[in-house]
Enzyme design. Structure first.
Site, PDB file in Angstrom:
ATOM      1  N   GLN A 292      -8.663  -4.175   9.244  1.00  0.00           N
ATOM      2  CA  GLN A 292      -7.568  -3.288   8.824  1.00  0.00           C
ATOM      3  C   GLN A 292      -8.085  -1.988   8.226  1.00  0.00           C
ATOM      4  O   GLN A 292      -7.355  -1.008   8.164  1.00  0.00           O
ATOM      5  CB  GLN A 292      -6.631  -4.006   7.854  1.00  0.00           C
ATOM      6  CG  GLN A 292      -7.251  -4.389   6.534  1.00  0.00           C
ATOM      7  CD  GLN A 292      -6.228  -4.970   5.565  1.00  0.00           C
ATOM      8  OE1 GLN A 292      -5.124  -5.361   5.951  1.00  0.00           O
ATOM      9  NE2 GLN A 292      -6.575  -5.039   4.303  1.00  0.00           N
ATOM     10  N   ARG A 305      -8.013   0.291  -0.900  1.00  0.00           N
ATOM     11  CA  ARG A 305      -6.809   0.335  -0.065  1.00  0.00           C
ATOM     12  C   ARG A 305      -7.203   0.957   1.281  1.00  0.00           C
ATOM     13  O   ARG A 305      -8.126   1.782   1.348  1.00  0.00           O
ATOM     14  CB  ARG A 305      -5.709   1.191  -0.709  1.00  0.00           C
ATOM     15  CG  ARG A 305      -5.256   0.735  -2.090  1.00  0.00           C
ATOM     16  CD  ARG A 305      -4.345  -0.473  -2.045  1.00  0.00           C
ATOM     17  NE  ARG A 305      -3.159  -0.242  -1.245  1.00  0.00           N
ATOM     18  CZ  ARG A 305      -1.979   0.147  -1.744  1.00  0.00           C
ATOM     19  NH1 ARG A 305      -1.845   0.326  -3.039  1.00  0.00           N
ATOM     20  NH2 ARG A 305      -0.933   0.330  -0.950  1.00  0.00           N
ATOM     21  N   VAL A 306      -6.469   0.603   2.304  1.00  0.00           N
ATOM     22  CA  VAL A 306      -6.697   1.204   3.610  1.00  0.00           C
ATOM     23  C   VAL A 306      -6.305   2.686   3.560  1.00  0.00           C
ATOM     24  O   VAL A 306      -5.337   3.049   2.894  1.00  0.00           O
ATOM     25  CB  VAL A 306      -5.865   0.469   4.691  1.00  0.00           C
ATOM     26  CG1 VAL A 306      -5.903   1.213   6.017  1.00  0.00           C
ATOM     27  CG2 VAL A 306      -6.363  -0.961   4.848  1.00  0.00           C
ATOM     28  N   TRP A 308      -4.521   5.576   5.005  1.00  0.00           N
ATOM     29  CA  TRP A 308      -3.393   5.637   5.939  1.00  0.00           C
ATOM     30  C   TRP A 308      -3.428   6.930   6.763  1.00  0.00           C
ATOM     31  O   TRP A 308      -2.532   7.756   6.707  1.00  0.00           O
ATOM     32  CB  TRP A 308      -2.075   5.507   5.159  1.00  0.00           C
ATOM     33  CG  TRP A 308      -1.880   4.157   4.522  1.00  0.00           C
ATOM     34  CD1 TRP A 308      -2.783   3.156   4.384  1.00  0.00           C
ATOM     35  CD2 TRP A 308      -0.675   3.662   3.934  1.00  0.00           C
ATOM     36  NE1 TRP A 308      -2.228   2.068   3.751  1.00  0.00           N
ATOM     37  CE2 TRP A 308      -0.933   2.350   3.457  1.00  0.00           C
ATOM     38  CE3 TRP A 308       0.611   4.184   3.746  1.00  0.00           C
ATOM     39  CZ2 TRP A 308       0.026   1.571   2.814  1.00  0.00           C
ATOM     40  CZ3 TRP A 308       1.577   3.405   3.106  1.00  0.00           C
ATOM     41  CH2 TRP A 308       1.276   2.114   2.657  1.00  0.00           C
ATOM     42  N   ASP A 409       2.015  -2.712  10.725  1.00  0.00           N
ATOM     43  CA  ASP A 409       2.503  -3.179   9.433  1.00  0.00           C
ATOM     44  C   ASP A 409       3.736  -2.382   8.991  1.00  0.00           C
ATOM     45  O   ASP A 409       4.084  -1.374   9.585  1.00  0.00           O
ATOM     46  CB  ASP A 409       1.370  -3.037   8.410  1.00  0.00           C
ATOM     47  CG  ASP A 409       1.502  -3.987   7.229  1.00  0.00           C
ATOM     48  OD1 ASP A 409       2.377  -4.871   7.259  1.00  0.00           O
ATOM     49  OD2 ASP A 409       0.696  -3.858   6.285  1.00  0.00           O
ATOM     50  N   GLU A 412       9.790  -1.919   6.800  1.00  0.00           N
ATOM     51  CA  GLU A 412      10.935  -2.347   5.984  1.00  0.00           C
ATOM     52  C   GLU A 412      11.154  -1.464   4.760  1.00  0.00           C
ATOM     53  O   GLU A 412      11.976  -1.787   3.914  1.00  0.00           O
ATOM     54  CB  GLU A 412      10.760  -3.803   5.550  1.00  0.00           C
ATOM     55  CG  GLU A 412       9.565  -4.097   4.674  1.00  0.00           C
ATOM     56  CD  GLU A 412       8.243  -4.049   5.423  1.00  0.00           C
ATOM     57  OE1 GLU A 412       8.085  -4.796   6.379  1.00  0.00           O
ATOM     58  OE2 GLU A 412       7.373  -3.241   5.050  1.00  0.00           O
ATOM     59  N   ASP A 476       3.475 -11.879   4.217  1.00  0.00           N
ATOM     60  CA  ASP A 476       2.514 -12.076   3.129  1.00  0.00           C
ATOM     61  C   ASP A 476       2.810 -13.330   2.323  1.00  0.00           C
ATOM     62  O   ASP A 476       3.379 -13.255   1.237  1.00  0.00           O
ATOM     63  CB  ASP A 476       2.565 -10.864   2.194  1.00  0.00           C
ATOM     64  CG  ASP A 476       2.289  -9.553   2.925  1.00  0.00           C
ATOM     65  OD1 ASP A 476       1.690  -9.603   4.013  1.00  0.00           O
ATOM     66  OD2 ASP A 476       2.661  -8.501   2.392  1.00  0.00           O
ATOM     67  N   HIS A 541      -6.774 -13.949   7.396  1.00  0.00           N
ATOM     68  CA  HIS A 541      -6.659 -12.775   6.531  1.00  0.00           C
ATOM     69  C   HIS A 541      -7.467 -13.070   5.282  1.00  0.00           C
ATOM     70  O   HIS A 541      -7.420 -14.171   4.748  1.00  0.00           O
ATOM     71  CB  HIS A 541      -5.189 -12.506   6.186  1.00  0.00           C
ATOM     72  CG  HIS A 541      -4.923 -11.105   5.715  1.00  0.00           C
ATOM     73  ND1 HIS A 541      -5.619 -10.503   4.692  1.00  0.00           N
ATOM     74  CD2 HIS A 541      -4.030 -10.165   6.152  1.00  0.00           C
ATOM     75  CE1 HIS A 541      -5.181  -9.270   4.514  1.00  0.00           C
ATOM     76  NE2 HIS A 541      -4.222  -9.027   5.379  1.00  0.00           N
TER      77      HIS A 541
END
Lengths: 682, 682
Positions: A292, A305-306, A308, A409, A412, A476, A541
């Site tokens: 990821q 954190r990834v 973005w 991902d 929502e 999750d 994961h």
């Protein structure tokens, strides 16, 4: 009630409207759909102001209700294709309901409030007290939905999802993040009744389907209009075929999916290589690496954190392009990660902003969402140019790089106070967003000819995700054993989604959410691995705090366990593949409620923690800690324990269930019996 | 809007009704009370079905709302004494609102829905955004009520009362007992606005007063009718005088109350004697022994419970009658305990049942409430014979025995599914019950000539408790320091009750609720003792798990502390007595919000944790653990620190606040300055 014509019956696919004293009865193929009288009306309209607070995908939603008014009076007018019923109460209050059938013969009911300030509708559908209800998208806490209301709003699924658990309380105190039984990434205004009909609502507004009354189901919509469709069938299998004909079906999975586990790894090219080597050397069947952090990382006080910014980061992943080729030649895919946001401080966001592709705030500026020490712009997928731009990025940055897939991902989080290109309020678009997001990914595959070759998987969904989201994952889960947020919850999630028309589902092996005192144990990882071998995809994961969790390579025994269970999975390849093909062709889901094949067995309607995997395997995953036996229910049939060869004819049984031998049975007269029998020797 | 007469203004005590475009404006002594237009109506009616679950006084209340309808159209008719406004919406929906003044010149508004199935009313009173609101009975978490809704329903007050606390979560998980900010034993549909008017609603149904909107206060009633009264004044002191003229006032306290502390003791005559001796030998001023187990005990798995059969138990309390005489001769009262239930397995209940004095269940049998391994019948206080029988029991079993008082516990538990003699639904009688229970106790005193001599104290209340409950106590605080359920919460409780017309309040020294990991520390007991010396009554409680708690006799230092603080209290006797007399005469409460005497100081309107004790003492109790200084606010005046003699002229200050020196200041020019000055030498 005033009736304009004397004869009300049409012969429209079994549709009948029968006058009653002070009301009417609408039946469709012998099912009573609406029952209206002045004393017990079926329709309310009103007005309210939504009070929606969001913090990181967790919503606090209240209705500042201004009015709720029963429309008691009706005037029925026969039309060539059905009826118009004008509901009213006094002069100024009214709603027009049109009853007809659509091109496919489905019952179609449309409502439109006369007064557009009346932005609320409550419609009561007739019910019988014994009806069971399934669907409403992906439901983690309940499979049979009868007896409770289900608000339908795509959001984070919650941490713990049960106000009686300490974890939920802690999460609630921090960020209103604890959730509740109905919180889901993938709600859907679609349900199946055991009267063997489905009901689907076309709208995407906030809704609440309340199945708690014995005599009716109350569908509440925060809209001034509604369109409902119904279809009946003589079996649930046929009903799902009809439902998926309406909503769409998922294509078959890429062939490589069945060839092993997809390993969730982070940390760069060499870490991936090392872990891949360790696992393959240990005999594990690996079909892919899912990284990821392929686009880089951002350090925050919460940890890594990834980044973005959806492009290969060659600092963290040097030579990734070449390595992908090399891995591919060894049957290993490389899977990446994207979501529909772009980090506000990076170049993709800058480009989107310049082009006017981000959603707007009230002042016309770009809307930036706070994600914890960084912000993200929201790519406006209702703007065709922005949509194409993002899709182009997927093609260029992921597909051309050689990715075998990615996690798509989020979806929502659309804030309700942002402004969209298409002019529709974000409150109405919020639920529709995940399917739009899915469509963007889907078309990137379709337009590059890669459908069935590349796989993306999503957690968020809504109506049309059936067609556009080619694989769901359960989001999750906690790295714990909780019923409502541990491995158990994945089963009703898969089954309710199946009854909503989406037949492909898997989960993070070992769960994801690692917070407070929760840490993944070895036992949890192994049990989850056992379970996942009997789902259409195996994928691990690390969790959000990898260092706290037991991982697939934490010890030799764990690696050996993955070796064995991936061999079970790959051995089942022809069987799973055929089940996936059935899903693609007829909408028969891969993970199935037992009643799909055992309709006459009343007990199967209440089972939420066991399922059929395809037609011939019955799976009852162990979802409790520290047990060595397991109790389950077998419908009347001839069942063979896949590990012991013991035969059972049905009923409640308790069996030995050591780790590595998840409770699975196959039908003795299955055409796959020999294949199943071979698993005993793995 | 249709107006029947051309002139709408009357000269009725400043009442004016002014036509607007499509509506009207009602003003009362220059305050805008109602503002109605078709677009922004002031009245809604509707129907709903109450969904009320009770478990041991903890309620889960939901409204199954059927309708909520704005009544937009009005027809105003002038009447000799005011106006009639008929509100409607279409033909079948209407409510008649009568505006007039009562005999005392108060604005009186009555509403009656035309259709009795419309059992809900929402009335919006005009507000200004800057208004503060106080009252609504005893509110523990908020003093200024602006900004939140306050459901009004007498119930347990909750354990923790804050969803962010672990204790609340634990209590919620066990028995839905955690509560929330608005849970109270003593709600009341009465509030005071800083526009200097009060509004009181006569009804006893479930209500929700929502003060969260800047432009209006929305009063929701679960009834088909409502009666509201308003009165204005030029000062808050005058306003409270008017409010208590309407609702009633408490008589003066018995003189012995000022003579020391009432010791909560259990365990029998000799235990009482021993503890009394220890405390008096230690120099503690003791005015009474309060023994809740005077009627005996019942062993349950939870521990000892009081035997709910309201008669002297001579096994546990041998020679109590004689000992009472002896104690009385030494200036020590004996106080007992009663509540409005009778234990189902004892003789009083048997007698009540035979006589038909218990409330009924749906089948006409006696209703028995579960209290944890035992049941209690509910004496039907709406049956005059049952009421007199219970009152007679008080006279015979408590007053004749020589009791100086008692705790009149409970009152907030009336189940809503029981059936009453007077034919009124228990849902409507539920809130009225505490005042009926108070009246029964009050009349027992009145009819025996013991008012002002015997003291009972209550936790539950409602409208008319002002007249009938001669002393309130703050109910069951936790034995912890939590803001919403520890000693701090007692202060807004006393002040909000003061603004609701009840001016006599005290609390269990040290708190009561001893659950989970909560145990009363020495520090908590001593700080609470400090605080209580500046309230109208000092009384201790062992708590529900006495063995877990620090007690008044747990060590010599504690006894010495009680000796000193009871001396402070008894030294203040003439001052407190005069403040109590003012309360009896004019409704000026003993514990007062600062703005009663410092109206022009805007800051005083937001203070919820300090108060004036009478006119001349300002008290800011220390309600945090482990601190030795304390910050508080002094309005402009000349203030003298009661312990140091330091003088302050007002403003925010921080002072030393060791245990035994609660932050208290007196006005330099008080007529009681010499008395206050003497406290420094105790």
């Amino acid at each position: 009630m005033e009736v304009i014509v004397d004869s009300l019956q049409h012969n429209l696919s079994g549709l009948e409207l029968t006058p009653l004293d002070n009301g009417f009865l609408l039946t469709y193929q012998q099912r009573i759909i609406l029952r209206h009288t002045v004393q017990a009306p079926c329709l309310w309209v009103g007005g309210g102001e939504a009070d929606i607070e969001m913090f990181r995908g967790n919503f606090n939603i209240k209705d500042r209700l201004n009015e709720k008014i029963a429309l008691t009076d009706t005037v029925i007018t026969r039309q060539p294709e059905g009826w118009t019923v004008h509901f009213s109460r006094g002069e100024s209050l009214g709603t027009t309901l049109v009853i007809t059938t659509d091109e496919q013969g489905r019952l179609k009911i449309t409502l439109q409030n006369d007064d557009k300030t009346h932005n609320r509708i409550w419609l009561r559908l007739a019910a019988k007290s014994e009806d069971h209800i399934y669907g409403c998208g992906e439901q983690f806490s309940y499979f049979d939905l009868r007896g409770k209301p289900f608000p339908l709003w795509t959001s984070e699924q919650g941490v713990g999802r049960n106000k009686q658990t300490y974890v939920t309380w802690l999460a609630d105190c921090k960020e209103n993040a604890g959730g509740d039984y109905y919180w889901t990434f993938f709600p859907q205004p679609t349900f199946v009744s055991t009267q063997k009909y489905y009901c689907h609502v076309d709208n995407s507004c906030y809704m609440n389907f309340d199945f708690s009354h014995p005599d009716y189901h109350e569908l509440a919509l925060w809209e001034d209009n509604a369109t409902l469709r119904f279809e009946c069938a003589d079996s649930y299998i046929n009903l799902l075929e009809k439902l998926t004909a309406l909503l769409g079906r998922q294509p078959e999975l890429p062939d490589w999916v069945y060839d092993g586990v997809t390993l969730g790894i982070q940390g760069g090219t060499e870490v991936c290589q090392q872990k891949l080597d360790v696992m393959r050397n240990g005999g594990v069947k690996v079909n892919g690496i899912w990284a990821q952090d392929w686009s880089g990382i951002r350090m925050t006080s919460f940890g890594k954190r990834v980044m973005w910014n959806w492009k290969w980061n060659s600092d963290l992943y040097p030579q990734l392009d070449a390595r992908i080729q090399q891995w591919n030649s060894q049957g290993v895919q490389f899977l990446a990660y994207i979501n529909p946001y772009v980090a506000s401080d990076r170049d993709l966001c800058e480009e989107a902003s310049k082009r006017g592709y981000l959603t707007k705030d009230a002042n016309g500026g770009d809307y930036h969402v706070e994600f914890g020490e960084f912000y993200g712009g929201v790519v406006d997928l209702t703007n065709p140019e922005a949509y194409d731009w993002f899709k182009g990025g997927i093609k260029k940055n992921l597909i051309e790089l050689g990715c075998g897939g990615w996690m798509a991902d989020f979806g929502e989080y659309l804030p309700t106070d942002t402004y969209l290109y298409n002019g529709v309020s974000a409150e109405i678009m919020h639920n529709a967003w995940p399917a739009l997001w899915a469509k963007c990914n889907y078309e990137a595959l379709q337009e590059t000819g890669k459908l069935g070759e590349i796989l993306f998987f999503m957690r968020a969904g809504y109506t049309h995700s059936q067609k556009y989201s080619v694989m769901m994952w359960a989001g999750d889960q906690n790295v714990d054993w909780s019923l409502d947020d541990g491995p158990a919850s994945v089963i009703p999630a898969a089954l309710s989604l199946a009854m909503s028309g989406h037949g492909l589902h898997h989960s993070d092996i070992g769960g994801y959410t690692t917070l407070f005192d929760m840490k993944r144990t070895k036992e949890l990882l192994l049990r989850w691995c056992d379970f996942s071998a009997f789902t259409p995809m195996m994928r691990t994961h690390e969790g959000n705090r990898p260092g706290d969790n037991w991982q697939f390579d934490s010890d030799a025994e764990t690696i050996a366990h993955f070796a064995r269970m991936t061999t079970v999975f790959t051995t089942l390849k022809p069987y799973i593949k055929q089940a996936v093909a059935q899903n693609a062709q007829t909408g028969l889901p891969v993970m199935r409620p037992l009643f799909l094949h055992y309709e006459d067995d009343a007990h199967t309607y209440t089972l939420k923690y066991q399922y059929l995997f395809g037609r011939d395997l019955l799976v009852a995953p162990v979802y409790e800690e520290n047990v060595d036996t397991w109790s389950l229910y077998l419908p009347q049939d001839s069942w063979i324990n896949i590990w012991t060869g013991d035969t059972h004819q049905g009923g409640e049984i308790t069996i030995d269930a050591p780790i590595g031998q998840p409770p699975v049975f196959y039908r003795a007269n299955s055409e796959w019996a020999a294949l199943f029998g071979s698993l005993r020797h793995i």
